[in-house]
Design a protein around this motif. Structure first.
Motif, PDB file in Angstrom:
ATOM      1  N   ASP A   1      -3.141   8.719   5.168  1.00  0.00           N
ATOM      2  CA  ASP A   1      -4.048   7.921   5.794  1.00  0.00           C
ATOM      3  C   ASP A   1      -5.493   8.208   5.828  1.00  0.00           C
ATOM      4  N   ARG A   2      -5.828   9.181   5.078  1.00  0.00           N
ATOM      5  CA  ARG A   2      -6.930   9.358   4.523  1.00  0.00           C
ATOM      6  C   ARG A   2      -7.698   8.218   3.554  1.00  0.00           C
TER       7      ARG A   2
ATOM      8  N   PHE B   1      -7.835   4.382   2.089  1.00  0.00           N
ATOM      9  CA  PHE B   1      -7.832   3.093   2.490  1.00  0.00           C
ATOM     10  C   PHE B   1      -8.400   2.085   1.487  1.00  0.00           C
TER      11      PHE B   1
ATOM     12  N   ASP C   1       0.895  -1.293   0.107  1.00  0.00           N
ATOM     13  CA  ASP C   1      -0.181  -0.160   0.123  1.00  0.00           C
ATOM     14  C   ASP C   1       0.779   1.272  -0.001  1.00  0.00           C
TER      15      ASP C   1
ATOM     16  N   LYS D   1     -11.580   3.594  -0.050  1.00  0.00           N
ATOM     17  CA  LYS D   1     -12.412   4.620   0.673  1.00  0.00           C
ATOM     18  C   LYS D   1     -11.412   5.932   0.686  1.00  0.00           C
TER      19      LYS D   1
ATOM     20  N   VAL E   1      -9.935  -2.235   0.995  1.00  0.00           N
ATOM     21  CA  VAL E   1     -10.334  -3.312   1.383  1.00  0.00           C
ATOM     22  C   VAL E   1     -10.704  -4.341   0.147  1.00  0.00           C
TER      23      VAL E   1
ATOM     24  N   LEU F   1      -0.436   4.708  -1.467  1.00  0.00           N
ATOM     25  CA  LEU F   1      -1.550   5.719  -0.760  1.00  0.00           C
ATOM     26  C   LEU F   1      -0.899   6.859  -0.382  1.00  0.00           C
TER      27      LEU F   1
END
Lengths: 118, 115
Positions: free
Chosen positions: A63-64, A66, A57, A78, A68, A60
Motif C-alpha cells: 500500500d505504499r 499508488f 492493480d 506515487k 492515478v 502493486l
C-alpha cells in the motif's frame, strides 16, 4: 509521432521519502500499464488503467504504491516512504484499448524512470 | 497461469553467425507471444509478435520466430548477427484472463556480438 514519455529519467531519493513518477502515453491510447524492472530481471506488471480507472492493480507490491490517471491521459505512480528495495526502473506502456477496432495487442513502452533509493 | 522461460541468460556469437535465443512458454489457452529488445538506456522495442496466425513470424531487423505448439516453444532466430544486435532480449506472453493484455516477461537473454 511522439512515443510514450516518462519523467524524470532518473530519480535519486533517500529512504523514507515520497516520490512521483510521471508517464505521458501516446495520444489516443486509453490503455496504460506500469511495470517495474529490477536489476537483472524482466519487467513485472504493477497496474493497468483503462481510461481513468485502475482496472487491475494486483501487481502493486504493497500500500505504499499508488497510481492515478485523473483525466485518462497522463498517469502518475506515487511511492510513499520509499525503501531501498524499491530501487528499480519503472516502465510505462500504452496501447489501443483491448478489443477495439484499432487494437493491435501491442504495448509501446517509454524509456523508463530509474529510481535509486539511498 | 501464463509464464515464459528463457533458457539462456547470456548468449555470445560472432558477427555474421546465426543467432538463436530460446524461449518456452506455459499457457492454458492459445497464447499471444512477443519478443522485445532492450538496448542500453533505451526503451523496450517490439521485435515481433505471434497471435495465432502464421506460425513463422517475421519481425524487424531480420529477426524471426517460430511458434511450435507441440514443443511449447517460441525461439528467436536471425541468420547473421550484426554488432548492433547486442542487447537484452525478452520473451513475453500475454495473460488475457482479465480481458486485457497483461504482459508476462521472461528473465531476459543478454546477447553479445563479437567482431
Amino acid at each position: 509521432g511522439a512515443g510514450v514519455s516518462q519523467t524524470p529519467s532518473n530519480k535519486v531519493t533517500e529512504k523514507g521519502k515520497y516520490v512521483e513518477l510521471r508517464c505521458d502515453p501516446i495520444s489516443g491510447h486509453t490503455a496504460l500499464y506500469w511495470y517495474r524492472q529490477s536489476l537483472g530481471q524482466g519487467p513485472e506488471f504493477l497496474i493497468y488503467f483503462q481510461g481513468t480507472g485502475a482496472a487491475d492493480d494486483s501487481g502493486l507490491p504493497n500500500d505504499r504504491f499508488f497510481a492515478v490517471r485523473p483525466e485518462g491521459s497522463v498517469s502518475t505512480l506515487k511511492i510513499q516512504r520509499t525503501e531501498r528495495g524499491d530501487s528499480a526502473v519503472y516502465l510505462c506502456a500504452s496501447s489501443s484499448p483491448p478489443g477495439s477496432r484499432t487494437s493491435t495487442d501491442t504495448q509501446y513502452f517509454g524509456p523508463g524512470t530509474r529510481l535509486t533509493v539511498l | 497461469a501464463q509464464s515464459v522461460t528463457q533458457l539462456d541468460s547470456h548468449v555470445s556469437v560472432s558477427e555474421g553467425t546465426p543467432v538463436l535465443l530460446r524461449c518456452n512458454y506455459s499457457s492454458s489457452y492459445s497464447p499471444s507471444l512477443f519478443w522485445y529488445v532492450q538496448h542500453p538506456n533505451k526503451g523496450l522495442q517490439l521485435l515481433l509478435k505471434y497471435t495465432s496466425a502464421a506460425t513463422l513470424v517475421k519481425g524487424i531487423n531480420g529477426f524471426e520466430a517460430e511458434f511450435k505448439k507441440s514443443e511449447t516453444s517460441f525461439h528467436l532466430t536471425k541468420p547473421s548477427a550484426h554488432m548492433s544486435d547486442a542487447a537484452e532480449y525478452f520473451c513475453v506472453v500475454s495473460d488475457r484472463d482479465g480481458g486485457y493484455n497483461k504482459l508476462i516477461f521472461g528473465a531476459g537473454t543478454r546477447l553479445a556480438v563479437h567482431p
